[in-house]
Design an enzyme around this catalytic site. Structure first.
Site, short mmCIF file in Angstrom:
data_model
loop_
_atom_site.label_atom_id
_atom_site.label_comp_id
_atom_site.label_asym_id
_atom_site.label_seq_id
_atom_site.Cartn_x
_atom_site.Cartn_y
_atom_site.Cartn_z
CG HIS A 25 -2.03 0.97 1.15
ND1 HIS A 25 -1.86 2.31 1.44
CD2 HIS A 25 -3.33 0.82 0.81
CE1 HIS A 25 -3.01 2.94 1.28
NE2 HIS A 25 -3.92 2.06 0.90
CG ASP A 70 -0.21 -2.78 5.44
OD1 ASP A 70 -1.18 -2.75 6.22
OD2 ASP A 70 -0.20 -2.16 4.35
#
Length: 489
Positions: free
Chosen positions: A193, A275
């Site tokens: 991301h 993440d």
């Protein structure tokens, strides 16, 4: 002498005004319950009318107030029908949780309490500590792990980058001397991301300090390439300090080989962060938890309760295995924030010692409510169902001759596109993009787009607990219908 007889000096209602506000409050609550109950009867999304948009953009600051009922009516007319639509079962484009009535009630309770969880010794702080402990154990971390609630995974990933850099050799000197004299570098897959790159930027490391590792054929980090990149950087005199694995990539929902990455991080002596913005919640499912193997070995983890766990926005969470390293990265001592052995200033360490925020809301209450009322077993079944609906969508795509699946379905994200041998790649990209906008504006469904191997594709993320197989079928029908209209036109 102070004159405190004016009833308007306090912002609380006076006398019978309490009863009028109570009636208004119950009306607002009924309005939201009715709206959630009947959500399928409304469009997924509709654009805000120009006159209302103009009204917001040109409204003046009120000098004199109106009663709460008038404000509630303004909300009902100008905001409620025109929100982003993620509560609706037809919302599939982005990874947004759908929320729950229980979460809404907990948010109301938190607002009424108006607690600041930056610190001090009070029950809300203990609730957050409890829920952080629950979160850690759910993810396979020890009960002693540290953590806190933040706005979302963007902030949680930022906190992890800061802690990792301070945990590097002589890293604590960065707090005083800055990062200018160091050549710290980190690694994440190309599919990571964008908030990870932004975290490097905000931390003063520079976005170029994040090395983007190529992907394998299954859209996961190529770990052989990772090892080669670390070796090359060491040879160049740089300081590898962090590797980031992703549990649930934003484009296709792939899970990096976390166990292998954990081994490489241990061999290289670098911090291993995951993440897991939405994918970490697969840990709630006995069926899909195995796909996260290796996550429990991470030094830190970022994830969101406001996505797959359906907690209302916002409710991100950062977990750090080593509490001492976490505190060392952020702890500060200011005279007016001195900690005491008893009294209201007791209870250290405070959450302001674990992140950048001193003023912090009671986010943990709605997480506590969600886990308490629904339980991990029911939430795990919800995760299983979302993945089953995603597989149903993939099967439906495979059965349609004018559609093609563009990536493996790991969890709950399905990427597909319209195909037509008579069109060029550029024309196909245009067709898919325009059809998605057509579907969104129809109010029938809300998929989004992304790019895979250079192709613009339709992306559907099945995250909402309200989404059923019939909803994804309705979305596919709409895609096919609008595509046919465009071809015939």
């Amino acid at each position: 002498m102070v004159d405190d007889t004016d009833p308007f000096l306090s912002l609380d209602p006076q006398g019978a005004d309490w009863d009028r506000l109570r009636v208004t409050g119950h009306h607002m609550l009924d309005m939201m319950f009715d709206n959630l109950r009947d959500i399928r009867e409304h469009p997924v999304w509709q654009p805000l009318p120009d006159d209302m948009r103009s009204g917001f953009r040109h409204a003046s600051v009120p000098e004199h107030g109106v009663d709460a009922a008038t404000f509630g009516e303004a909300f009902r007319e100008t905001v409620l029908p025109y929100s982003v639509g993620n509560r609706h079962p037809g919302f599939m484009g982005w990874v947004h949780g759908g929320g729950t009535p229980v979460g809404m009630l907990a948010e109301m309770l938190a607002a009424g309490l108006n607690a600041n969880l930056g610190g001090r010794d009070h029950a809300p702080v203990e609730v957050e500590r409890m829920v952080v402990r629950w979160a850690a154990t759910l993810m396979g971390f020890p009960e002693t792990a540290s953590g806190l609630f933040v706005t979302g995974s963007s902030m949680a990933n930022f906190i992890a980058v800061i802690v990792a850099s301070r945990a590097a050799k002589d890293g604590l000197s960065l707090r005083k001397n800055g990062v200018g004299g160091r050549s710290l570098v980190g690694y994440a897959a190309r599919s990571a991301h964008g908030c990870v790159s932004r975290a490097f930027d905000l931390a003063g490391l520079g976005s170029d300090a994040l090395r983007l590792v190529p992907l394998d054929k299954t859209f996961r980090m190529d770990t052989a390439a990772l090892k080669a990149m670390i070796a090359a950087d060491r040879e160049s005199g740089l300081e590898p300090f962090l590797v980031v694995g992703t549990a649930g990539t934003v484009d296709v929902g792939a899970i990096d080989p976390l166990d292998t990455i954990a081994g490489i991080a241990a061999e290289e002596g670098v911090w291993f962060h995951v993440d897991g913005a939405f994918g970490a919640m697969a840990a709630l499912s006995p069926r899909f938890k195995e796909a996260l193997s290796g996550l429990e070995k991470a030094d830190s983890l970022a994830f969101d309760f406001h996505k797959w766990a359906q907690v209302p926005y916002d409710a991100g969470c950062a977990i750090v295995r080593d509490p001492a390293k976490h505190a060392a990265a952020f702890a500060q001592t200011l005279s007016y924030l001195s900690r005491e052995d008893r009294g209201l200033a007791a209870g250290a360490p405070w959450f302001c010692d674990l992140g950048p925020d001193l003023s912090r809301g009671f986010r943990a209450l709605k997480v506590w409510a969600t886990l308490s009322v629904y339980g991990t077993h029911r939430l795990g079944k919800m995760v299983d169902h979302c993945c089953a609906v995603a597989r149903h969508l993939a099967e439906r795509v495979a059965s349609e001759p004018t559609l093609e699946l563009m990536a493996p379905v790991t969890l709950d994200i399905v990427c597909f596109r319209l195909r037509d041998p008579a069109l060029t790649e550029e024309q196909l990209d245009h067709l898919n993009g325009e059809v998605v906008k057509d579907v969104q504006e129809s109010g029938l469904a809300a998929p989004s787009t992304t790019r895979i191997d250079g192709h613009l594709v339709i992306r559907a993320a099945i995250v909402n607990h309200r989404t059923m197989a019939a909803d994804v079928d309705r979305m596919v029908d709409a895609v096919l219908s609008f595509a046919a209209k465009r071809r015939s036109g």
